[in-house]
Design a protein around this motif. Sequence first.
Motif, PDB file in Angstrom:
ATOM      1  N   LEU A   4       0.838  -1.283  -0.001  1.00 18.53           N
ATOM      2  CA  LEU A   4       0.125   0.116  -0.162  1.00 18.53           C
ATOM      3  C   LEU A   4       0.680   1.192  -0.130  1.00 18.53           C
ATOM      4  N   HIS A   5       2.160   1.166   0.738  1.00 19.25           N
ATOM      5  CA  HIS A   5       2.797   2.326   0.623  1.00 19.25           C
ATOM      6  C   HIS A   5       3.362   2.613  -0.481  1.00 19.25           C
ATOM      7  N   PRO A   8       0.106   5.393  -3.251  1.00 22.35           N
ATOM      8  CA  PRO A   8      -0.878   6.317  -2.617  1.00 22.35           C
ATOM      9  C   PRO A   8      -1.986   6.630  -3.059  1.00 22.35           C
ATOM     10  N   LEU A   9      -2.289   6.124  -4.581  1.00 19.86           N
ATOM     11  CA  LEU A   9      -3.488   6.296  -5.421  1.00 19.86           C
ATOM     12  C   LEU A   9      -4.402   5.401  -4.874  1.00 19.86           C
ATOM     13  N   VAL A  11      -4.239   4.129  -1.736  1.00 16.42           N
ATOM     14  CA  VAL A  11      -4.749   4.524  -0.320  1.00 16.42           C
ATOM     15  C   VAL A  11      -5.661   5.655  -0.216  1.00 16.42           C
ATOM     16  N   GLY A  12      -5.520   6.700  -1.312  1.00 16.57           N
ATOM     17  CA  GLY A  12      -6.489   7.727  -1.435  1.00 16.57           C
ATOM     18  C   GLY A  12      -7.666   7.155  -1.811  1.00 16.57           C
ATOM     19  N   LEU A  13      -8.023   6.306  -2.794  1.00 13.19           N
ATOM     20  CA  LEU A  13      -9.038   5.759  -2.973  1.00 13.19           C
ATOM     21  C   LEU A  13      -9.844   5.226  -2.010  1.00 13.19           C
ATOM     22  N   LEU A  16     -11.282   7.579   0.397  1.00 15.72           N
ATOM     23  CA  LEU A  16     -12.510   8.187  -0.011  1.00 15.72           C
ATOM     24  C   LEU A  16     -13.748   7.145  -0.055  1.00 15.72           C
ATOM     25  N   VAL A 230     -17.155  20.238  -9.680  1.00 16.54           N
ATOM     26  CA  VAL A 230     -15.979  19.776  -9.208  1.00 16.54           C
ATOM     27  C   VAL A 230     -15.006  18.957 -10.300  1.00 16.54           C
ATOM     28  N   SER A 233     -14.013  21.459 -13.154  1.00 19.27           N
ATOM     29  CA  SER A 233     -12.993  22.247 -12.798  1.00 19.27           C
ATOM     30  C   SER A 233     -11.503  21.231 -12.925  1.00 19.27           C
ATOM     31  N   VAL A 234     -11.883  19.941 -12.272  1.00 20.37           N
ATOM     32  CA  VAL A 234     -10.568  18.936 -12.321  1.00 20.37           C
ATOM     33  C   VAL A 234     -10.141  18.942 -13.825  1.00 20.37           C
TER      34      VAL A 234
END
Lengths: 250, 292
Positions: A4-5, A8-9, A11-13, A16, A230, A233-234
């Motif tokens: 996981l380290h 990061p993508l 981990v972020g998902l 969320l 959002v 904009s992204v």
Amino acid sequence: MSGLHRSPLIVGLLGLLGLALVLELAVSQGLIKDFIVPRPSDAIMAVGQVHEDMNLIGNFFVTLGMTAASTLLALLIGIPFGYFLYRNARFGVAYEGWLAAAFAAPTVLLYPLFLVMFGRTHLTLIAMGFIPGAIPIIIQTRQGLLGVPRTLMNVGQSFNLSDREMFWKIQLPSAVPTIFTGIRIGVMYTLVNIVAIEYLIDFGGLGRIVSEMFFRFDAPGTYASIIAVVFVSVFFYWGFGRIEKWLRPV
Amino acid sequence: MVKASVTQTKSTAAKGSDDRAIFRIRALTVVGALLVWEGIALLGRLDILYADVVPSTWVIIVAIVTEFTLASFYRDFGITFAEHIVGFIVGSFIAIALGIAMGANELLRKSLEPYLNAIGSTPKIIFLPILFLIFGTGIESKMAKGAMSAFFPVVFSTALGMVLIPPTLIRVGRSFNLTTRQMISKIYLPAMVNPVITGLRLGMAITVIGVLVAELKFADGGLGYRLGLYYEQFQIAPMYAVIIIIFAIAAFANVGMTRLQDRANRHMAPTTTKGKKARASASGGLGVVATN
């Protein structure tokens, strides 16, 4: 965990998704009132309903059209004016501070003036998009032309290029990445201002939809329309960032 | 020696001539703009163009002076000031804490960055309905909007400042077995002063805009509310007066923060061989795209 380290993508998902699950449970159990924060699943499902009621895609193109019109106007005025400030150094120095100050000023508050002049029309939105869009284009055009390496200018002079040839063959190509940075910043601020004014005056494209959903006390619809803004904009931020990276390969 | 001083005199003279030319350009620009404005105002008075929409400069000056004599102006100013300060402090505090955490932990930083960038580049005003739903339409929602506006530039600059701390300083702190709190107060924060103040300066400017825009939408007090009220009542001159006052306040706040940053830079700048601190300026270019 060590896998996981390296991701990061993921981990972020996961984070969320975790947050969405917690909210889903909290609203379902009545811990959070659903008219304040709807269930995430309701908000996502509401996107279709918002599109059916308010023509989400059509209004996206309305906002896009006004952003494009403002940006085009900003380019037509900003680049020549930036070139003028470059050619006339004293004017460049005289206006440099003013332009930076104008960029930092709360120009969004000028919208009542344009409402009074142009009424609740697209012209007001285009004018409000033009102001924050033109300033970075002017500044970066001047900076880009000032930053043309002396070596390239000497090469042009050694080939006895005329002023016009020097500009089109040496200066402008060298300054394009910097000018595009100004365009990117200008487009982002133009989009932000236009969406903001659409929301404030309940007119136009995407911003109007957010306001409309709120006035209908449609919480899922409100959140769905915010999610749509959002994403837009992204998309703009990512798209212009990619183009800028392509222009600056090193 | 004589030739050097002659050259120096010529370059000083040329610089003086440039300064005078720049002053003339600025003065003529201001005078020209005022003349154009008065021309449009005159056309309005003659009912040829924009009647009542562009008042004369003198009418606007009188309106500005009148604003300063009204008690309601100070009430509204106080409301906006309170919303701004509370929002800015809360947003900055959370942003600095998260920025330090993100800077210290690479996984956290890379995980959060895409989402912070996504929301950071979005017009924050569209989150107003959520804030109104949660906090109501009173000053709390404006404070929350202010906090949201201040958060993003500060968290980005703090995280960047953390990442750019020289590893040597961190190793020195660890070699002295400093606690986490001591590392933050003695190593991280002093090393990050410049980027953090840059972020705070940007955040302060954006907080002003965020609070005023929130007041324009739903409020019963504040300078933004006052501006909207004058517009709705078609009191054009007072509307211009409030806009000018707001712009002046924003400019003063920006100058103040810039001076603070310059002072911090001078304090932190390395000493030169002649024993003088190297000059540094906080004036920057366009930098981060920070939306309101």
